[in-house]
Motif scaffolding. Structure first.
Motif, mmCIF file in Angstrom:
data_model
loop_
_atom_site.group_PDB
_atom_site.id
_atom_site.type_symbol
_atom_site.label_atom_id
_atom_site.label_comp_id
_atom_site.label_asym_id
_atom_site.label_seq_id
_atom_site.Cartn_x
_atom_site.Cartn_y
_atom_site.Cartn_z
ATOM 1 N N GLY A 280 -4.517 -20.793 21.426
ATOM 2 C CA GLY A 280 -5.836 -20.695 20.817
ATOM 3 C C GLY A 280 -6.426 -22.045 20.457
ATOM 4 N N MET A 281 -7.723 -22.085 20.365
ATOM 5 C CA MET A 281 -8.438 -23.297 19.942
ATOM 6 C C MET A 281 -8.379 -23.443 18.428
ATOM 7 S SD MET A 281 -10.337 -25.772 21.192
ATOM 8 C CE MET A 281 -11.686 -26.892 20.795
ATOM 9 N N VAL A 282 -8.365 -22.328 17.721
ATOM 10 C CA VAL A 282 -8.455 -22.295 16.263
ATOM 11 C C VAL A 282 -7.085 -21.966 15.671
ATOM 12 C CG1 VAL A 282 -9.594 -21.221 14.269
ATOM 13 C CG2 VAL A 282 -10.866 -21.556 16.417
ATOM 14 N N ASP A 283 -6.737 -22.607 14.566
ATOM 15 C CA ASP A 283 -5.484 -22.320 13.875
ATOM 16 C C ASP A 283 -5.730 -22.449 12.377
ATOM 17 O OD1 ASP A 283 -2.846 -21.643 13.502
ATOM 18 O OD2 ASP A 283 -2.017 -23.326 14.642
ATOM 19 N N PHE A 284 -4.723 -22.092 11.584
ATOM 20 C CA PHE A 284 -4.910 -22.118 10.126
ATOM 21 C C PHE A 284 -3.571 -22.217 9.432
ATOM 22 C CE2 PHE A 284 -3.897 -17.760 10.989
ATOM 23 C CZ PHE A 284 -3.295 -17.268 9.848
ATOM 24 N N ILE A 285 -3.632 -22.659 8.175
ATOM 25 C CA ILE A 285 -2.504 -22.630 7.240
ATOM 26 C C ILE A 285 -2.980 -21.872 6.019
ATOM 27 C CG2 ILE A 285 -1.018 -24.027 5.750
ATOM 28 C CD1 ILE A 285 -1.422 -26.302 7.852
ATOM 29 N N ASN A 286 -2.171 -20.955 5.532
ATOM 30 C CA ASN A 286 -2.590 -20.153 4.389
ATOM 31 C C ASN A 286 -1.338 -19.643 3.696
ATOM 32 O OD1 ASN A 286 -3.458 -17.647 2.868
ATOM 33 N ND2 ASN A 286 -5.452 -18.274 3.681
ATOM 34 N N GLY A 287 -1.080 -20.130 2.474
ATOM 35 C CA GLY A 287 0.094 -19.623 1.786
ATOM 36 C C GLY A 287 0.639 -20.565 0.737
ATOM 37 N N PHE A 288 1.808 -20.233 0.244
ATOM 38 C CA PHE A 288 2.526 -21.032 -0.749
ATOM 39 C C PHE A 288 3.446 -21.957 0.047
ATOM 40 C CE2 PHE A 288 1.515 -16.855 -2.447
ATOM 41 C CZ PHE A 288 0.748 -17.212 -3.544
ATOM 42 N N ILE A 289 3.027 -23.209 0.202
ATOM 43 C CA ILE A 289 3.617 -24.058 1.228
ATOM 44 C C ILE A 289 4.403 -25.234 0.647
ATOM 45 C CG2 ILE A 289 3.179 -25.392 3.313
ATOM 46 C CD1 ILE A 289 2.363 -22.499 3.632
ATOM 47 N N GLU A 290 3.687 -26.244 0.144
ATOM 48 C CA GLU A 290 4.347 -27.489 -0.265
ATOM 49 C C GLU A 290 4.898 -27.372 -1.679
ATOM 50 O OE1 GLU A 290 4.988 -29.549 1.859
ATOM 51 O OE2 GLU A 290 3.470 -29.396 3.440
ATOM 52 N N VAL A 291 6.016 -28.060 -1.924
ATOM 53 C CA VAL A 291 6.737 -27.909 -3.193
ATOM 54 C C VAL A 291 6.663 -29.162 -4.067
ATOM 55 C CG1 VAL A 291 8.304 -26.189 -2.226
ATOM 56 C CG2 VAL A 291 8.913 -28.618 -2.096
ATOM 57 N N TYR A 292 5.745 -30.081 -3.751
ATOM 58 C CA TYR A 292 5.623 -31.298 -4.551
ATOM 59 C C TYR A 292 5.201 -30.996 -5.997
ATOM 60 C CZ TYR A 292 5.452 -33.327 0.124
ATOM 61 O OH TYR A 292 5.729 -33.677 1.422
ATOM 62 N N GLY A 293 4.512 -29.901 -6.218
ATOM 63 C CA GLY A 293 4.032 -29.569 -7.552
ATOM 64 C C GLY A 293 5.088 -28.994 -8.472
ATOM 65 N N ASP A 294 6.287 -28.761 -7.958
ATOM 66 C CA ASP A 294 7.406 -28.254 -8.750
ATOM 67 C C ASP A 294 8.420 -29.379 -8.905
ATOM 68 O OD1 ASP A 294 9.581 -26.964 -9.865
ATOM 69 O OD2 ASP A 294 10.038 -25.775 -8.090
ATOM 70 N N PRO A 295 8.795 -29.748 -10.129
ATOM 71 C CA PRO A 295 9.754 -30.851 -10.299
ATOM 72 C C PRO A 295 11.092 -30.587 -9.634
ATOM 73 C CG PRO A 295 9.495 -29.637 -12.358
ATOM 74 C CD PRO A 295 8.414 -29.150 -11.427
ATOM 75 N N LEU A 296 11.422 -29.306 -9.381
ATOM 76 C CA LEU A 296 12.680 -28.977 -8.721
ATOM 77 C C LEU A 296 12.519 -28.831 -7.211
ATOM 78 C CD1 LEU A 296 14.255 -26.407 -11.223
ATOM 79 C CD2 LEU A 296 14.303 -28.910 -11.244
ATOM 80 N N GLY A 297 11.289 -28.933 -6.719
ATOM 81 C CA GLY A 297 11.053 -28.864 -5.280
ATOM 82 C C GLY A 297 11.350 -27.513 -4.674
ATOM 83 N N LEU A 298 11.103 -26.440 -5.420
ATOM 84 C CA LEU A 298 11.392 -25.093 -4.945
ATOM 85 C C LEU A 298 10.138 -24.255 -4.720
ATOM 86 C CD1 LEU A 298 14.365 -24.222 -7.356
ATOM 87 C CD2 LEU A 298 14.538 -24.820 -4.926
ATOM 88 N N LYS A 299 9.172 -24.356 -5.611
ATOM 89 C CA LYS A 299 8.059 -23.422 -5.649
ATOM 90 C C LYS A 299 6.833 -23.973 -4.932
ATOM 91 C CE LYS A 299 9.961 -20.837 -9.303
ATOM 92 N NZ LYS A 299 10.304 -19.754 -8.399
ATOM 93 N N GLY A 300 6.246 -23.147 -4.094
ATOM 94 C CA GLY A 300 5.136 -23.580 -3.266
ATOM 95 C C GLY A 300 3.796 -23.436 -3.959
ATOM 96 N N SER A 301 2.995 -24.483 -3.893
ATOM 97 C CA SER A 301 1.607 -24.401 -4.360
ATOM 98 C C SER A 301 0.776 -23.743 -3.267
ATOM 99 C CB SER A 301 1.061 -25.802 -4.656
ATOM 100 O OG SER A 301 1.854 -26.459 -5.611
ATOM 101 N N TRP A 302 -0.194 -22.942 -3.685
ATOM 102 C CA TRP A 302 -1.016 -22.253 -2.686
ATOM 103 C C TRP A 302 -1.996 -23.233 -2.041
ATOM 104 C CZ3 TRP A 302 -5.897 -21.247 -1.082
ATOM 105 C CH2 TRP A 302 -6.012 -20.244 -0.098
#
Length: 651
Positions: A280-302
């Motif tokens: 496809g030409m179009v793609d997306f990211i949507n979800g709880f992805i990167e964990v930089y916002g959690d000091p333990l590196g576990l929980k995904g920020s939306w």
């Protein structure tokens, strides 16, 4: 790709400059593709409140109250207090909360508590009732300590060694839980039957103490953030109706199932199928992805991102990904830590069409997903370099005087001017496409073995991979760099940034906290210490400069550090990772810091940039059918933020 009729720069406030980005080629998309982008963009914007709440328990309450004050016609807008509140609100919008988006320290309000109490008390009664309070006094009793007391929630993400990182971080991923309890809880969640194919435990939940027991509140429809997730699902289903192919529809179906159940195994299935969608030409990211916002590196920020391919620029990344096995085989790391077979590495240069959540207003310029190491090893990864955001940054930086002030001499400035944009883009490509996707964990090593140091080590690993290879003769042969000297511009600006100029983002007396900044400091300071005749800090006319004496030797240092960083990652050597980060990545030389800040202030530049989204407006015929999507680039920052609060204020 420049366009003299398009204004890249917009409003500036505090330490922030707002930019606009163009959707080049959008008009060439088919109507169905435009509708697909539009519906995915709606799914990207309706999650805004989730991120704001994740970044702090009181963020939504504060934002709504400040917006009520800002829009109340009875409030005198000419006072210094109001003007200070206006800047504060704009910063809250930008950072999705009351802590700096990069440094994570709490904002200092430039308006008085007495004024704030007075104007809030004078608001219409329905303002505090809408947010669940019976009186202005009750609302103010909650808000004032959080806003005005510097001792209350001073850091969104605390990374200070020796402290309880959960208890001392204001992010809203835990309640009534200590760091030790959280780490033990998720260590016990590991499924012995899953082996190395563990789900990303904790990624989509809040860990809370309830009746003395630890429980997870899942992010899903019918669960935590359910009202917003329900709308995400609605717009994803609308997008599926106009998707470009069956694989896109399958991907969206799995993502919807995951949102409705909160089952992390479904998220892994979605990630695997998302990797397979390449046509496809179009793609997306949507979800709880990167964990930089959690000091333990576990929980995904939306977060959310909608994109479409830049086919011309993608030829560069396709060349890199086509040779992924060569890069892996020639990496200067121990062969035990290399992937014997690189699978599914794909890379594109894309145009961002809409930014949301943790990608808005500040956004990454390169992304490599999924983050699960076992999925990368077995199925590969997708990398994107966001070309139109890079274009906006480059246009905004033209002639700003930064290089004249900090680059050591005219020959080096000429090199940076000639090769800088090309090499910056290429380093991003190498970092995202190959760096994050390279290497492997040894059997039995958990992906979170490095704990709070994991994000810094991983970013350093990807950066070093890019730095090592950008100087390789193979890149000249492949036509990715114009000549064998081009890499020197990247080496110089990288070392200058890591040793000096990124300090403009640090407040006096503070240490380095953010993972990407720590990564750059780690690499630069390690090389400075281990290459005394290779790179040095020198004084000229009372100013400090980076001086590189031997560029090939610097590449050798990058190779040596990459080998050690990969070993730490592959073996899960927590103590070695901790030692590297704490020794080289955290501390700031106060004398050099003061000098850099003084020189930067004279340039009158904003150290941080963010983006105003285009306003997508559907054009309908007499029967209500969408016949086109128009792009409006004229919306102001405050107007956009207030409109988003009205249209997407779901929590």
């Amino acid at each position: 790709m420049s366009d003299s009729s398009f204004a890249y720069t917009d409003e500036r406030f505090a330490d922030l400059q707002m930019l606009r980005y163009r959707l080049a080629g959008f008009s060439n998309l088919s109507l169905s593709q435009k509708k697909y982008v539009f519906f995915l963009s709606k799914a990207t914007l309706v999650g805004r409140d989730i991120t704001t709440d994740q970044f702090g328990e009181f963020n939504l309450l504060i934002r709504k109250t400040l917006e009520a004050v800002y829009t109340d016609e009875a409030v005198d807008r000419t006072t210094a207090d109001f003007k200070g509140m206006e800047v504060y609100l704009k910063r809250v919008w930008f950072s999705n909360g009351i802590h700096h988006h990069y440094g994570c320290e709490k904002f200092v309000p430039e308006f008085s508590e007495a004024w704030f109490r007075k104007v809030v008390a004078a608001l219409p009664r329905d303002v505090w009732e809408r947010v669940g309070y019976t009186s202005a006094d009750a609302l103010l009793a909650v808000l004032c300590p959080v806003i005005f007391d510097p001792a209350v929630q001073p850091k969104r993400v605390n990374q200070a060694a020796g402290e309880d990182l959960v208890a001392t971080s204001a992010c809203n991923f835990y309640r009534g839980v200590s760091q030790q309890e959280a780490e033990r809880f998720y260590a016990e969640r590991r499924d012995p039957e899953a082996g190395d194919e563990q789900p990303s435990w904790g990624l989509n939940s809040k860990l809370v103490r309830c009746d003395g027991r630890l429980e997870e509140e899942l992010y899903r429809t019918g669960g935590l953030y359910g009202a917003a997730i329900k709308q995400i699902v609605y717009w994803l289903k609308k997008a599926a109706e106009v998707a470009e192919n069956d694989q896109q529809r399958k991907v969206i179906g799995l993502l919807v199932d995951y949102y409705e159940t909160g089952d992390l195994r479904l998220f892994d299935q979605y990630s695997i199928e998302w990797l397979k969608e390449q046509e496809g030409m179009v793609d997306f990211i949507n979800g709880f992805i990167e964990v930089y916002g959690d000091p333990l590196g576990l929980k995904g920020s939306w977060e959310g991102l909608v994109e479409y391919k830049d086919m011309v620029a993608t030829r560069r990344t396709e060349t890199i990904s086509a040779h992924a096995q060569w890069f892996e085989d020639h990496s200067p790391v121990d062969p035990r830590f290399r992937k014997p077979q690189v699978k599914g590495v794909t890379a594109h240069v894309i145009c961002a069409a809409m930014l949301g959540g943790d990608e808005y207003p500040a956004s990454a310029i390169g992304i490599n997903l999924p983050n699960a190491d076992w999925i990368r090893a077995r199925y590969g990864s997708k990398s994107v370099t966001i070309g139109n955001l890079t274009e906006a940054y480059n246009q905004a930086a033209r002639g700003n005087g930064f290089d004249d002030e900090f680059v050591i001499d005219e020959p080096t400035r000429t090199s940076v001017d000639r090769y800088g944009d090309v090499c910056d883009d290429l380093h991003t490509d190498l970092h995202e496409c190959l760096g994050h996707g390279s290497g492997q964990l040894l059997p039995g090593v958990a992906s979170d073995a490095l704990k709070s140091y994991g994000s810094t080590i991983e970013e350093a690993r990807a950066d070093l991979f890019g730095l090592y290879y950008i100087a390789d003769a193979e890149l000249v042969r492949l036509g990715l760099v114009p000549d064998a000297k081009a890499y020197e511009s990247q080496y110089y600006t990288y070392m200058m940034n890591g040793l000096m100029t990124q300090l403009v983002r640090i407040k006096p007396g503070h240490q380095i906290e953010e993972a990407h900044m720590r990564n750059r400091a780690l690499i630069a300071h390690w090389c400075l210490e281990h290459g005394k005749n290779v790179v040095e800090l020198v004084k000229r006319n009372g100013k400090t400069y980076v001086k590189i004496n031997d560029y090939p030797a610097l590449r050798t240092l990058f190779a040596q550090l990459l080998a050690e960083i990969q070993r730490i990652k592959s073996e899960g050597d927590y103590e070695a990772g901790k030692t590297l980060v704490e020794r080289y990545a955290v501390k700031v030389d106060p004398v050099l810091h003061e000098e850099v800040l003084a020189r930067y202030r004279k340039l009158n530049l904003a150290p941080y940039k963010g983006f105003i989204n285009p306003w997508m407006k559907p054009v309908e015929d007499a029967d209500g059918n969408i016949i086109d999507i128009e792009l409006d680039y004229t919306e102001g920052y405050a107007h956009q933020m207030l409109r988003y609060s009205r249209e997407y204020g779901l929590l």
